[in-house]
Enzyme design. Structure first.
Site, PDB file in Angstrom:
ATOM      1  N   HIS A  48      27.442  -6.052 -20.028  1.00 33.23           N
ATOM      2  CA  HIS A  48      27.178  -4.676 -19.616  1.00 33.23           C
ATOM      3  C   HIS A  48      25.734  -4.461 -19.153  1.00 33.23           C
ATOM      4  CE1 HIS A  48      31.111  -3.357 -20.849  1.00 33.23           C
ATOM      5  NE2 HIS A  48      30.929  -3.819 -22.070  1.00 33.23           N
ATOM      6  N   ARG A  73      25.547 -13.128 -24.378  1.00 31.91           N
ATOM      7  CA  ARG A  73      26.917 -12.691 -24.112  1.00 31.91           C
ATOM      8  C   ARG A  73      27.141 -12.699 -22.603  1.00 31.91           C
ATOM      9  NH1 ARG A  73      29.815  -7.049 -25.944  1.00 31.91           N
ATOM     10  NH2 ARG A  73      28.226  -6.093 -24.597  1.00 31.91           N
ATOM     11  N   ASP A  87      22.781 -25.263 -20.239  1.00 32.53           N
ATOM     12  CA  ASP A  87      21.671 -26.037 -19.691  1.00 32.53           C
ATOM     13  C   ASP A  87      20.384 -25.217 -19.620  1.00 32.53           C
ATOM     14  OD1 ASP A  87      23.342 -28.192 -19.486  1.00 32.53           O
ATOM     15  OD2 ASP A  87      23.616 -28.053 -17.305  1.00 32.53           O
ATOM     16  N   GLU A 152      38.352  -7.403 -29.761  1.00 33.08           N
ATOM     17  CA  GLU A 152      38.129  -5.970 -29.520  1.00 33.08           C
ATOM     18  C   GLU A 152      39.347  -5.282 -28.897  1.00 33.08           C
ATOM     19  OE1 GLU A 152      34.759  -5.748 -26.852  1.00 33.08           O
ATOM     20  OE2 GLU A 152      35.202  -7.726 -26.062  1.00 33.08           O
ATOM     21  N   ASP A 178      35.398  -0.962 -27.814  1.00 32.32           N
ATOM     22  CA  ASP A 178      36.582  -1.340 -27.046  1.00 32.32           C
ATOM     23  C   ASP A 178      37.838  -1.307 -27.909  1.00 32.32           C
ATOM     24  OD1 ASP A 178      35.992  -2.143 -24.163  1.00 32.32           O
ATOM     25  OD2 ASP A 178      34.395  -3.148 -25.230  1.00 32.32           O
TER      26      ASP A 178
END
Length: 267
Positions: A48, A73, A87, A152, A178
């Site tokens: 988000h 995330r 990486d 969620e 959510d």
């Protein structure tokens, strides 16, 4: 010399509660400021927040060596995204919208090298191996990767026991906003039915020996989640803190009630 130790993963294994904050401004400077506040972990939000690969990389660099462990995330749990983030030096991931054990198992393979997984062998080009200065990186990297899956939805809750049982999943994070929306309580994560579902989920996750995570921007709610057994928890976002501070400063000067007109935006 082995891969860097993951302090967040080690703390969860030892049963030490880990306190965190969402970092969603997309700014390495802001992330560096947050790192000086004493949180155990900071979540760089690519789902988000306005973050792309270079911005996430810059924030990982800004947090390098700090006491606050970076968790990333991504917008989705795609192997090609995880390959690049690995990486770049990310060791801990929070993957959104996991609804099946099969998804969880696929994610486990995505963050591990063959033969246990499908991670591409190219870390010598990135920060993960200190730009190929860590000679034993390939042999030791897997053990320091921490995978948190985010449940969620009602479908995710139905499959929760199977998800939590997947080997290689280190923890399960319940996404209250959510989940509330999927349960018919859009914008109401504190609804009693949602809270009861979270309480039950925590009990089920714990039975599988996995860490339980959650986030909120309400301090009272945070204490309730901690009492429910949260092992790691975020108690705010950099965006939320900035808005409250800037708005509050103006209102304090003008003699207006602090906090007026501030409504929730999804957490």
């Amino acid at each position: 010399m082995p891969a860097p130790t993951n302090p967040f993963k080690a703390a969860l294994r030892e049963g030490k509660f880990q306190l965190g904050l969402w970092v969603a401004l997309g700014s390495a400077y802001a992330a560096e400021i947050a790192a000086g506040s004493g949180y155990d972990w900071l979540l760089i939000d690519g789902e988000h927040g306005p973050n792309d690969m270079p911005l996430i990389g810059a924030q990982l660099g800004a947090l390098r060596g700090s006491a606050s462990h970076p968790i990333v995330r991504p917008p989705m749990g795609e192997a090609w995204l995880l390959k690049q983030l690995l990486d770049l030096g990310a060791q801990t991931f929070l993957i959104p919208m996991v609804e099946t054990a099969e998804q969880a198992a696929t994610l486990v393979r995505a963050v591990r090298y063959p033969p246990r997984g499908i991670r591409g062998v190219g870390a010598g080009l990135g920060r993960a191996s200190d730009f190929n200065r860590i000679p034993d990186y390939l042999a030791t990297a897997d053990e320091e990767i921490c995978l948190i899956v985010q449940v969620e939805s009602r479908a995710g809750l139905e499959a929760l026991d199977d998800i939590a049982a997947v080997e290689g999943v280190d923890g399960v994070f319940i996404g209250p906003s959510d989940l509330a929306a999927d349960m018919g309580y859009l914008g109401q994560p504190s609804a009693s039915a949602v809270q009861e579902a979270i309480r039950d989920a925590f009990l089920r996750i714990h039975r599988h020996g996995k860490a339980r995570g959650i986030m909120t921007v309400a301090v009272d709610q945070a204490h309730e989640y901690r009492a429910m057994g949260a092992d790691f928890m975020a108690i705010g976002t950099d965006v939320n803190c900035l808005v409250r501070s800037i708005d509050g400063l103006r209102r304090t000067f003008l003699g207006l009630p602090v906090g007026a007109d501030q409504k929730g935006g999804g957490y």
